[in-house]
Every structure is written in C-alpha cells, then in structure tokens.
Design a protein around this motif. Structure first.
Motif, mmCIF file in Angstrom:
data_model
loop_
_atom_site.group_PDB
_atom_site.id
_atom_site.type_symbol
_atom_site.label_atom_id
_atom_site.label_comp_id
_atom_site.label_asym_id
_atom_site.label_seq_id
_atom_site.Cartn_x
_atom_site.Cartn_y
_atom_site.Cartn_z
ATOM 1 N N ASN A 52 48.233 16.934 50.299
ATOM 2 C CA ASN A 52 47.843 16.814 48.797
ATOM 3 C C ASN A 52 46.523 17.735 48.844
ATOM 4 O OD1 ASN A 52 49.504 14.456 48.612
ATOM 5 N ND2 ASN A 52 48.038 12.963 49.631
ATOM 6 N N ASN A 53 46.313 18.060 47.311
ATOM 7 C CA ASN A 53 45.175 18.732 47.097
ATOM 8 C C ASN A 53 45.223 20.196 47.744
ATOM 9 O OD1 ASN A 53 44.279 16.557 45.574
ATOM 10 N ND2 ASN A 53 42.918 15.913 47.375
ATOM 11 N N GLN A 54 46.463 20.848 47.989
ATOM 12 C CA GLN A 54 46.594 21.982 48.441
ATOM 13 C C GLN A 54 47.355 22.853 47.610
ATOM 14 O OE1 GLN A 54 49.241 22.293 52.048
ATOM 15 N NE2 GLN A 54 47.700 23.425 53.136
ATOM 16 N N ASN A 55 47.903 22.497 46.337
ATOM 17 C CA ASN A 55 48.597 23.547 45.700
ATOM 18 C C ASN A 55 47.568 24.635 44.801
ATOM 19 O OD1 ASN A 55 47.218 21.426 44.050
ATOM 20 N ND2 ASN A 55 48.272 22.003 42.362
ATOM 21 N N THR A 56 48.173 25.828 44.583
ATOM 22 C CA THR A 56 47.557 26.947 44.342
ATOM 23 C C THR A 56 48.131 27.458 42.840
ATOM 24 O OG1 THR A 56 48.594 28.442 45.597
ATOM 25 C CG2 THR A 56 46.754 27.578 46.519
ATOM 26 N N ALA A 57 47.564 27.970 42.058
ATOM 27 C CA ALA A 57 47.930 28.482 40.810
ATOM 28 C C ALA A 57 47.230 29.618 40.270
ATOM 29 C CB ALA A 57 48.163 27.439 39.914
ATOM 30 N N TYR A 58 47.649 30.713 40.193
ATOM 31 C CA TYR A 58 46.946 31.929 39.670
ATOM 32 C C TYR A 58 47.583 32.535 38.434
ATOM 33 C CZ TYR A 58 44.070 31.046 43.831
ATOM 34 O OH TYR A 58 43.124 30.488 44.815
ATOM 35 N N PHE A 59 46.905 33.059 37.730
ATOM 36 C CA PHE A 59 47.474 34.113 36.550
ATOM 37 C C PHE A 59 46.711 35.145 36.548
ATOM 38 C CE2 PHE A 59 48.082 35.134 32.317
ATOM 39 C CZ PHE A 59 49.324 35.303 31.950
ATOM 40 N N ASN A 60 46.848 36.187 36.431
ATOM 41 C CA ASN A 60 46.209 37.349 36.192
ATOM 42 C C ASN A 60 47.082 38.333 35.317
ATOM 43 O OD1 ASN A 60 44.270 36.829 38.009
ATOM 44 N ND2 ASN A 60 45.279 38.022 39.758
ATOM 45 N N ALA A 61 46.510 38.970 34.367
ATOM 46 C CA ALA A 61 47.014 40.061 33.354
ATOM 47 C C ALA A 61 45.892 41.110 33.063
ATOM 48 C CB ALA A 61 47.594 39.188 32.162
ATOM 49 N N ALA A 62 46.501 42.137 32.858
ATOM 50 C CA ALA A 62 45.679 43.340 32.292
ATOM 51 C C ALA A 62 46.253 44.180 31.388
ATOM 52 C CB ALA A 62 45.256 44.115 33.586
ATOM 53 N N ILE A 63 45.570 44.723 30.389
ATOM 54 C CA ILE A 63 46.080 45.792 29.854
ATOM 55 C C ILE A 63 45.325 47.125 29.945
ATOM 56 C CG2 ILE A 63 46.181 46.757 27.361
ATOM 57 C CD1 ILE A 63 46.147 43.783 26.437
ATOM 58 N N PHE A 64 46.095 48.366 30.263
ATOM 59 C CA PHE A 64 45.680 49.518 30.698
ATOM 60 C C PHE A 64 45.867 50.733 29.823
ATOM 61 C CE2 PHE A 64 49.405 49.042 32.994
ATOM 62 C CZ PHE A 64 50.080 50.217 32.928
ATOM 63 N N GLY A 65 45.422 51.677 29.726
ATOM 64 C CA GLY A 65 45.551 52.825 29.150
ATOM 65 C C GLY A 65 44.926 54.080 29.733
ATOM 66 N N SER A 66 45.335 55.239 29.547
ATOM 67 C CA SER A 66 44.984 56.330 30.401
ATOM 68 C C SER A 66 45.384 57.742 29.230
ATOM 69 C CB SER A 66 45.906 56.749 31.562
ATOM 70 O OG SER A 66 47.123 57.000 31.563
ATOM 71 N N TYR A 67 44.401 58.334 29.342
ATOM 72 C CA TYR A 67 44.276 59.648 28.710
ATOM 73 C C TYR A 67 44.026 61.056 29.533
ATOM 74 C CZ TYR A 67 43.873 63.433 24.998
ATOM 75 O OH TYR A 67 43.952 64.537 24.185
ATOM 76 N N ILE A 68 45.073 61.824 29.733
ATOM 77 C CA ILE A 68 44.876 63.020 30.493
ATOM 78 C C ILE A 68 44.744 64.194 29.741
ATOM 79 C CG2 ILE A 68 45.629 64.351 32.513
ATOM 80 C CD1 ILE A 68 47.544 62.204 33.235
ATOM 81 N N GLY A 69 43.393 65.019 29.626
ATOM 82 C CA GLY A 69 43.297 65.975 29.010
ATOM 83 C C GLY A 69 42.046 66.653 29.285
ATOM 84 N N ASP A 70 41.688 67.896 28.615
ATOM 85 C CA ASP A 70 40.524 68.715 29.105
ATOM 86 C C ASP A 70 39.129 67.943 28.497
ATOM 87 O OD1 ASP A 70 42.117 70.710 29.794
ATOM 88 O OD2 ASP A 70 42.175 71.676 28.066
ATOM 89 N N ARG A 71 39.314 66.993 27.559
ATOM 90 C CA ARG A 71 38.168 66.149 27.195
ATOM 91 C C ARG A 71 38.386 64.862 27.253
ATOM 92 N NH1 ARG A 71 36.110 69.692 21.887
ATOM 93 N NH2 ARG A 71 35.900 71.735 22.732
#
Length: 216
Positions: free
Chosen positions: A197-216
């Motif tokens: 009893n009282n041992q259950n676990t629940a997690y929810f993770n979410a993420a939005i990501f972005g990247s830009y590779i350039g000289d600037r």
C-alpha cells in the motif's frame, strides 16, 4: 428520330476525330538521341513511352543521423553515437541501473542512490533531487539530434499484471528545418503499482527543444 440519331452519330465521329488530331499533334515526339520535335533535350524518365510504373525506381535520401551534447563550460558540441538499440537495452528501464549498482527503495520509479561513490554525479541543486537522478536530466546530458529525415524513437516497457505491474512509455522526436535549425520533443511517462500500500509511483516528463548551428 432517325435524323436526330444520325446527326448525333455524325457529330460524335467528327468530335472524336478532332480530339484525336489535337492530341496527336500536341504529343511530344522524342528521337533516339533524347530530343523532342522542338530540339529540347528531354529527361529519359519523362518520356511518355517509358512512363511505366513497374519500371520506375523511386530513390529516397539516404538517412544521415548524429546526436550531440553541449559542454557545460563553453557550450561546445560533443558528438555522440546515435545508437537506437544499445547494449543492455533490457536493463535500461530497471531502477537499479544497467549493471545493478543502484540502491533503491521499492518498485520502478522509486528514489535511488548509486552504491559506487565515484560514479555519482555532481551535487544537484537540492539534496532532495539527487535520488531522482533518473528523471532529472541536466542540460549537459540532453541528446540533441540532427538528421536529414524526421527521427522518431518509441520505447515501451511493461512488467507484471494489473495489480502490481509496472509500465513506462518514452518517445523522442526530432526534425530538421534545414542544415542549421532543428527542433523536437520528448515524453517520458512511468507508472508503477508496487507490491504494498502507498507504494505506487507515477511520473510524467515532457520537454520541447530546439537547436541552431551557425556562426552566430
């Protein structure tokens, strides 16, 4: 009635003859050298006589995929192998770790701590977040992806039954707008029912990501 039917047949024959003549005159003619009647070079794949769906070979872009992480000091990129089915995959969902060197309280998703002191990470922002290292991902541990085709990775783990079972679903998606700009998202959902009893676990993770590779 016969006159109307006769006129209808005559007009139909004249119309079909006209349409056939227009179609034949407008048809593209290509000689053995690959040039049409106007002297323009024609793509061999676009020649009407060769437009056979059984002989058309569709060639797609060869997928090119690589992942990278950022450096904590200067933000430099560190290229890492994009392994979609890595070694010890069956252990990647265990709370005790890939090689079983974590101490944990109960079922999947419970707090844990590495028994090997030198493999522990640097101190977390608070002492209460260290036991949840499997869910708290630092910016230097996040995998960014660059690929010329959309990349999707789905993972589903399930163990036990409806009373004490455990489930975890993870998804990762990334797509490039061009060679420099990429964005995506990831989702991690976990649910462990536990044996007591009282041992259950629940997690929810979410993420939005972005990247830009350039000289600037």
């Amino acid at each position: 009635m016969r006159r109307i039917l006769l006129l209808y047949i005559i007009f139909s024959v004249i119309g079909l003859t006209t349409v056939h003549a227009q179609f034949d005159n407008g048809r593209q003619r290509v000689d053995e050298n690959g040039y049409d009647q106007y002297g323009n070079q024609v793509d061999p794949a676009m020649i009407p006589d060769r437009l056979d769906s059984a002989n058309v070979e569709v060639q797609g872009l060869p997928p090119k995929l690589y992942m990278w992480r950022i450096n904590n000091q200067l933000g430099n990129r560190t290229i890492i192998p994009a392994d979609t089915a890595y070694h010890h995959f069956q252990n990647s969902n265990l709370t005790e770790g890939l090689t079983g060197h974590y101490n944990y309280l109960a079922n999947m998703g419970s707090p844990r701590m590495s028994r090997i002191f030198f493999e522990r990470r640097d101190p977390e922002p608070t002492i209460f977040m260290e036991p949840f290292s499997s869910f708290f991902i630092r910016p230097t541990e996040f995998n960014f992806t660059n690929s010329n085709v959309p990349y999707t990775n789905l993972t589903y783990h399930k163990a036990g039954n409806k009373i004490n079972g455990e489930e975890r679903f993870k998804s990762y998606f990334s797509v490039n707008v061009n060679k420099k700009l990429a964005f995506g998202f990831n989702i991690d959902y976990l649910y462990g029912r536990g044996y007591y009893n009282n041992q259950n676990t629940a997690y929810f993770n979410a993420a939005i990501f972005g990247s830009y590779i350039g000289d600037r």
